[in-house]
Design an enzyme around this catalytic site. Sequence first.
Site, mmCIF file in Angstrom:
data_model
loop_
_atom_site.group_PDB
_atom_site.id
_atom_site.type_symbol
_atom_site.label_atom_id
_atom_site.label_comp_id
_atom_site.label_asym_id
_atom_site.label_seq_id
_atom_site.Cartn_x
_atom_site.Cartn_y
_atom_site.Cartn_z
ATOM 1 N N SER A 23 -33.703 -26.728 25.858
ATOM 2 C CA SER A 23 -34.595 -26.209 24.798
ATOM 3 C C SER A 23 -35.849 -25.596 25.407
ATOM 4 C CB SER A 23 -35.022 -27.346 23.865
ATOM 5 O OG SER A 23 -33.931 -27.819 23.134
ATOM 6 N N ARG A 27 -37.144 -21.443 25.673
ATOM 7 C CA ARG A 27 -38.449 -21.053 25.127
ATOM 8 C C ARG A 27 -39.346 -20.471 26.212
ATOM 9 N NH1 ARG A 27 -36.194 -24.845 21.892
ATOM 10 N NH2 ARG A 27 -36.905 -25.107 19.725
ATOM 11 N N GLY A 95 -26.612 -21.542 20.372
ATOM 12 C CA GLY A 95 -27.171 -21.501 19.012
ATOM 13 C C GLY A 95 -28.684 -21.356 19.039
ATOM 14 N N ASP A 315 -28.580 -34.390 19.355
ATOM 15 C CA ASP A 315 -27.588 -33.936 20.340
ATOM 16 C C ASP A 315 -26.935 -35.097 21.091
ATOM 17 O OD1 ASP A 315 -28.055 -31.319 19.641
ATOM 18 O OD2 ASP A 315 -29.535 -30.983 21.221
ATOM 19 N N ARG A 387 -20.751 -31.370 25.044
ATOM 20 C CA ARG A 387 -21.217 -32.756 24.948
ATOM 21 C C ARG A 387 -20.063 -33.718 24.663
ATOM 22 N NH1 ARG A 387 -26.450 -31.886 25.796
ATOM 23 N NH2 ARG A 387 -27.487 -30.193 24.685
HETATM 24 C C1 S3P Z 1 -32.528 -27.253 19.401
HETATM 25 C C2 S3P Z 1 -32.532 -27.813 18.154
HETATM 26 C C3 S3P Z 1 -31.403 -28.605 17.625
HETATM 27 C C4 S3P Z 1 -30.444 -29.036 18.731
HETATM 28 C C5 S3P Z 1 -30.133 -27.917 19.675
HETATM 29 C C6 S3P Z 1 -31.408 -27.407 20.340
HETATM 30 C C7 S3P Z 1 -33.705 -26.465 19.830
HETATM 31 O O1 S3P Z 1 -30.676 -27.808 16.697
HETATM 32 O O2 S3P Z 1 -29.250 -29.528 18.174
HETATM 33 O O3 S3P Z 1 -29.238 -28.342 20.686
HETATM 34 O O4 S3P Z 1 -33.837 -26.170 21.034
HETATM 35 O O5 S3P Z 1 -34.535 -26.138 18.974
HETATM 36 P P1 S3P Z 1 -31.047 -27.759 15.114
HETATM 37 O O6 S3P Z 1 -32.336 -27.104 14.971
HETATM 38 O O7 S3P Z 1 -29.915 -26.957 14.514
HETATM 39 O O8 S3P Z 1 -31.029 -29.194 14.672
#
Ligand code: S3P
Length: 433
Positions: A23, A27, A95, A315, A387
């Site tokens: 994450s 960013r 995602g 996660d 995972r």
């Molecule tokens: C994440 C937020 C989470 C997490 C993903 C990473 C992020 O998703 O499951 O692996 O970096 O903001 P959601 O916002 O869909 O819960």
Amino acid sequence: MADYVVEPSPAIAGRLCVPGDKSISHRAVMFGAIASGTTRVTGFLEGEDCLSTMKAVAKLGVSVHRPGPGEVCVEGVGLRGLRAPGSVLDMGNAGTAMRLFMGLMAAQPFDTELVGDASLMRRPMERVAKPLREMGARIETQDGRPPVRIHGGAALRGIHYDMPVASAQVKSAVLLAGLYAQGETTVVEPAVTRDHTERMLQSFGVEVRARGGTVTVRPPSRLEGTSIAVPGDFSSAAFFIVAACIGAREPVVIEGVGVNPTRTGLLEMLALMGADLRLVNHRNAGAEPVADIEIRPSQLRGARIPERLVPLAIDEFPAFFIAAACADGETLVTGAEELRVKESDRIAVMARGLDAVGVRNEVLPDGLRIEGGPIGGGCVDSHGDHRIAMSFAIASLRAAAPIEIHDVANVATSFPGFVDLARSAGLKLHERP
Ligand code: S3P
């Protein structure tokens, strides 16, 4: 399609280090791209997901160098310096990349199209598109899923958004669009979610107010390039935390892990089950807290997991379900319907995997009930979910016979080097191309 074969593994031991946080790595590159001046990142996760973000940023006209392992220099082009990419932006399996880029691209003067791999093309995107449209963005999804088409040149206005789902990705996308909006943007979360965006924007000099689940951003005149030291990924450490709980004979230490309290719900869940866990050697990596995690052997007891912990461990459920399978008695997880829209439907896919190795479980619409007991051998299909593949690898510490895990190539999206680290810790894990 690659597979893992894991023989019953007698024990796990050692002092371990996991790769950088996914994450935070996404960013760092994204915010560095729109900053003025250079952003230097160390401990960057060189997994496929974050490399997708890096490639996308390069396509948007930002120069990115990799001077050494885990090191990235982003030559920021300023808030309004991104250029039209010329072709679609491919987010791979990521995602987070797709959803955060939706927020960022909504404010650009050019059109963008975002696509991904087969798993990402099935994931819901309207949860992000909807608030962005409220801000004035022009975005199309296909039946709610990618491809996502974003029309440039929209003038955005700040909104007050009450998020219907607890999602850090939605929150972050709206806040990123808010950097370009007229007036303040406020997001209210229904439950606490990871706050890396808020912390990191502040490191780039942006005024962010966060209190009691309400976050407000005011459009800045610029972001200042900075240095970011990415801590070890708690979500990667989670596999070894659970492995140590179920398979250590002596203390195991995982060094340099990010312990931001919006991420460490797993520690509370395992503590409820009787795990012996300690955080030692606390320090900070910029805006993020870091510690070493010490895990001592213990016998876990089944527990009912409070729903407030779900977003703080979102996660970690695949690994946690393996811990539950090794506990005495029953474990109940509810309020976790979000697991159904991750890289796979993690409730259904974990339940099938547990069935395959003889662990009794009951699927609920929003969770899973698991009866702890012996684990046998069997064939598990990870459905390409990194995972889930890693979770069944650690189950080998309690398995009576080999476990074959299919479709594991995506482990490289979040945890390059997993096989080597797992083997060095004592897992009898082999990869079959
Ligand atoms: C994440 C937020 C989470 C997490 C993903 C990473 C992020 O998703 O499951 O692996 O970096 O903001 P959601 O916002 O869909 O819960």
